[in-house]
Each structure stands twice: as C-alpha cells, then as structure tokens.
Design a protein around this motif. Sequence first.
Motif, PDB file in Angstrom:
ATOM      1  N   ARG A  12      -6.019   5.310  -3.587  1.00 20.99           N
ATOM      2  CA  ARG A  12      -5.207   4.803  -2.471  1.00 20.99           C
ATOM      3  C   ARG A  12      -3.855   5.513  -2.428  1.00 20.99           C
ATOM      4  N   ARG A  13      -3.445   5.905  -1.291  1.00 17.61           N
ATOM      5  CA  ARG A  13      -2.057   6.346  -1.107  1.00 17.61           C
ATOM      6  C   ARG A  13      -1.673   5.991   0.319  1.00 17.61           C
ATOM      7  N   SER A  14      -0.396   5.939   0.593  1.00 18.43           N
ATOM      8  CA  SER A  14       0.056   5.518   1.914  1.00 18.43           C
ATOM      9  C   SER A  14      -0.318   6.564   2.954  1.00 18.43           C
ATOM     10  N   ARG A  16       0.270   7.834   6.855  1.00 13.24           N
ATOM     11  CA  ARG A  16       1.262   7.706   7.927  1.00 13.24           C
ATOM     12  C   ARG A  16       0.862   8.459   9.191  1.00 13.24           C
ATOM     13  N   GLN A  68       9.602   4.045  13.102  1.00 13.78           N
ATOM     14  CA  GLN A  68       8.479   4.622  12.335  1.00 13.78           C
ATOM     15  C   GLN A  68       7.282   4.645  13.293  1.00 13.78           C
ATOM     16  N   TYR A  70       4.289   5.657  13.366  1.00 15.30           N
ATOM     17  CA  TYR A  70       2.897   5.341  13.013  1.00 15.30           C
ATOM     18  C   TYR A  70       2.595   3.859  13.215  1.00 15.30           C
ATOM     19  N   VAL A 128      -0.523   1.771   5.411  1.00 13.29           N
ATOM     20  CA  VAL A 128       0.831   1.881   4.821  1.00 13.29           C
ATOM     21  C   VAL A 128       1.563   0.565   5.086  1.00 13.29           C
ATOM     22  N   PHE A 129       2.217   0.069   4.053  1.00 16.49           N
ATOM     23  CA  PHE A 129       3.049  -1.119   4.221  1.00 16.49           C
ATOM     24  C   PHE A 129       4.315  -0.750   4.982  1.00 16.49           C
ATOM     25  N   ILE A 130       4.859  -1.710   5.739  1.00 16.39           N
ATOM     26  CA  ILE A 130       6.098  -1.474   6.480  1.00 16.39           C
ATOM     27  C   ILE A 130       7.112  -2.561   6.148  1.00 16.39           C
ATOM     28  N   GLY A 131       7.896  -2.289   5.093  1.00 13.93           N
ATOM     29  CA  GLY A 131       8.996  -3.195   4.758  1.00 13.93           C
ATOM     30  C   GLY A 131      10.154  -2.981   5.718  1.00 13.93           C
ATOM     31  N   GLY A 132      10.118  -1.845   6.433  1.00 15.46           N
ATOM     32  CA  GLY A 132      11.186  -1.509   7.388  1.00 15.46           C
ATOM     33  C   GLY A 132      11.408  -2.604   8.419  1.00 15.46           C
ATOM     34  N   PHE A 154       6.503  -8.044   5.438  1.00 10.01           N
ATOM     35  CA  PHE A 154       6.227  -6.615   5.683  1.00 10.01           C
ATOM     36  C   PHE A 154       5.076  -6.515   6.668  1.00 10.01           C
ATOM     37  N   LYS A 168       0.924  10.307  -5.226  1.00 12.60           N
ATOM     38  CA  LYS A 168       2.275  10.328  -5.795  1.00 12.60           C
ATOM     39  C   LYS A 168       2.196   9.917  -7.268  1.00 12.60           C
ATOM     40  N   ARG A 170       2.801   8.327 -10.782  1.00 10.39           N
ATOM     41  CA  ARG A 170       3.495   7.114 -11.201  1.00 10.39           C
ATOM     42  C   ARG A 170       4.153   7.325 -12.562  1.00 10.39           C
TER      43      ARG A 170
HETATM   44  C1  LIG Z   1       6.473  -3.758   0.392  1.00  9.69           C
HETATM   45  C2  LIG Z   1       6.419  -2.292   0.749  1.00  9.69           C
HETATM   46  C3  LIG Z   1       7.110  -1.847   1.865  1.00  9.69           C
HETATM   47  C4  LIG Z   1       7.013  -0.509   2.274  1.00  9.69           C
HETATM   48  N1  LIG Z   1       7.637  -0.109   3.414  1.00  9.69           N
HETATM   49  C5  LIG Z   1       7.438   1.138   3.890  1.00  9.69           C
HETATM   50  C6  LIG Z   1       7.958   1.511   5.164  1.00  9.69           C
HETATM   51  O1  LIG Z   1       8.657   0.753   5.849  1.00  9.69           O
HETATM   52  N2  LIG Z   1       7.669   2.762   5.609  1.00  9.69           N
HETATM   53  C7  LIG Z   1       6.908   3.639   4.903  1.00  9.69           C
HETATM   54  O2  LIG Z   1       6.676   4.752   5.409  1.00  9.69           O
HETATM   55  N3  LIG Z   1       6.416   3.325   3.688  1.00  9.69           N
HETATM   56  C8  LIG Z   1       6.643   2.083   3.167  1.00  9.69           C
HETATM   57  N4  LIG Z   1       6.110   1.714   1.968  1.00  9.69           N
HETATM   58  C9  LIG Z   1       5.262   2.661   1.229  1.00  9.69           C
HETATM   59  C10 LIG Z   1       5.958   3.230  -0.007  1.00  9.69           C
HETATM   60  O3  LIG Z   1       6.928   4.154   0.402  1.00  9.69           O
HETATM   61  C11 LIG Z   1       4.885   3.888  -0.875  1.00  9.69           C
HETATM   62  O4  LIG Z   1       3.961   2.908  -1.303  1.00  9.69           O
HETATM   63  C12 LIG Z   1       5.488   4.584  -2.109  1.00  9.69           C
HETATM   64  O5  LIG Z   1       6.310   5.662  -1.723  1.00  9.69           O
HETATM   65  C13 LIG Z   1       4.378   5.128  -3.022  1.00  9.69           C
HETATM   66  O6  LIG Z   1       3.551   6.028  -2.313  1.00  9.69           O
HETATM   67  P1  LIG Z   1       1.983   5.777  -2.167  1.00  9.69           P
HETATM   68  O7  LIG Z   1       1.766   4.433  -1.520  1.00  9.69           O
HETATM   69  O8  LIG Z   1       1.475   6.903  -1.292  1.00  9.69           O
HETATM   70  O9  LIG Z   1       1.392   5.831  -3.534  1.00  9.69           O
HETATM   71  C14 LIG Z   1       6.242   0.406   1.512  1.00  9.69           C
HETATM   72  C15 LIG Z   1       5.580  -0.053   0.350  1.00  9.69           C
HETATM   73  C16 LIG Z   1       5.671  -1.365  -0.023  1.00  9.69           C
HETATM   74  C17 LIG Z   1       4.953  -1.847  -1.262  1.00  9.69           C
END
Ligand SMILES: Cc1cc2nc3c(=O)[nH]c(=O)nc-3n(C[C@H](O)[C@H](O)[C@H](O)COP(=O)(O)O)c2cc1C
Length: 241
Positions: A12-14, A16, A68, A70, A128-132, A154, A168, A170
Amino acid sequence: MENQTLDFIYHRRSIRAYKPTPLTQKQIASMIQAAQSAPSSNFLQCSTIIRITDSDKRKKLAHYSGDQNYIYQAPEFWVFCADFNRHFQIDATIPLERAEQLLVGCIDTALMAQNTVIAAQSLGLGTVFIGGLRNNISEVTQLLALPKYVIPLFGLCIGYPDQEPEMKPRLPSELIFFENQYQPINQTLLAQYDEQIENYYQTRSSNQKEGGWSNKIAETIYKGQREFILNYLHQQGWVKQ
Ligand SMILES: Cc1cc2nc3c(=O)[nH]c(=O)nc-3n(C[C@H](O)[C@H](O)[C@H](O)COP(=O)(O)O)c2cc1C
C-alpha cells in the motif's frame, strides 16, 4: 510473497492520481463491510462515513483541503467522522464532553478507515487519506451539516490508480518496536534512515526534494499547527473536561 493479505498491506502507498472509472456498488458495499468489521471501543460504534457524490461539495472540499485536486478527481471521496451524536440522539443525558471521548472517537474511526484502505487495496484500488480538510474544519462541518458531537477527522480518496509511486521507506523497526520499556533513539540507525530517505526523495519519480526525515520534523509540525482546533472542538461539544 508471505501471503496475499500481507502482500496487500506491504504494497500500500498513497495514490494521488486516479483513472475516471467509477467503482461498482459491490466494491463500495465490500469496503463498507470491511470498515464496519473493525473493532470498536466498548462497542460504541462511534464513527460515521459520509460519501461525497455532489460535485459542488467535492470541489469545495478539495478547496478547503488546500486545493488538493485529486479529491475532485478521485471516483470516490469519503469523509470519516468521529460521531457521538448518534448516542446523544439515543440518550441526551449522557456526558460526552470528556477528553476520553475524543480519544475513543479518533481511535475507532482510524481503525475503521484503515480497514477500508486495505479492503480497497485488495480490490485493486488505491487510496490517500486527506487530513487537509481540517485546515478549514468549521467550513467542512457546515458544508456536511455535521451536528454537535460529530467531527470530520480526515477524508479518503478511492479509485483505480493512475500512477505507480515508489514505496516510502519507513523508520527501521528497532526505532519503533521496543521490549518491556521505552528506549532512547538510536542515533546511528536514525542517521542511516535519514540517508535512505534523502536518497528516496532525490531519486523518486515525482516531487523530488532535498533533505532527510529528521530535519523536516520541526517544519512539518509548525506548518500543521491548526491552532483553531481546540476552539472548534469546544464548539462541537468535545473536550470540555
Ligand atoms: C490521517 C492522515 C492524513 C493525511 N492527509 C494527507 C493529505 O491531506 N494529503 C495528502 O496528499 N496526503 C495525506 N496523507 C498521506 C501521507 O502523506 C502519507 O501516508 C505519508 O506520506 C506516507 O506515504 P505513503 O502513504 O505513500 O506510504 C495523510 C495520511 C494520514 C494517515
């Protein structure tokens, strides 16, 4: 491959960038079932997911989250909320304003969300999570008509990936997994990790940058302060004691 479940988790990776292909009702139902299969503190079931299908709301959420794009592009965008309003509707006399309620709500909702992510991964989807969206948490609350005792933690973009980002690296597991008691940071391992991350940032296929991991911590924390959150929590009825 150790087994298929671990394979999904390890890879798994984020994501976008998404293909426009919509998800099927079956895929959506499977992810909801996976979300609801997560454990729940004291079986309180204090999380709610809001699926955003209204394109105007989607655009606004993308904007509120720091443009953002996406969020707008992904076939699915779900907002994960900690929710004690359901309990309040059932019994308006219960005390819901303790800090503990915030922890319970955040823990349950995060567990539910990660189950959704792994389910998506197993269906060939990316997320991808969006805490933004907490950048403008009051506006998000208004847009989604969230009542008292509900907070949006989120969002989650879901869809078929249209990119193949590198994994990425860890922290070495020795820095996060201890036996019997806490350990101070091992500086040698940290320096090695910083070098590994520096190399990753410089060689990854997009958004290349300088620096390692530890020298970005202060910048990241200062940038994401959101000092308005405590007032917001109070307004929504959370964490008054
Ligand atoms: C709660 C939470 C909020 C996040 N918010 C954002 C976000 O707003 N925008 C974004 O592009 N990535 C967001 N991410 C993704 C992280 O940047 C990403 O998980 C981290 O850099 C590790 O990369 P990976 O998921 O590819 O392993 C968020 C992740 C988490 C857990």
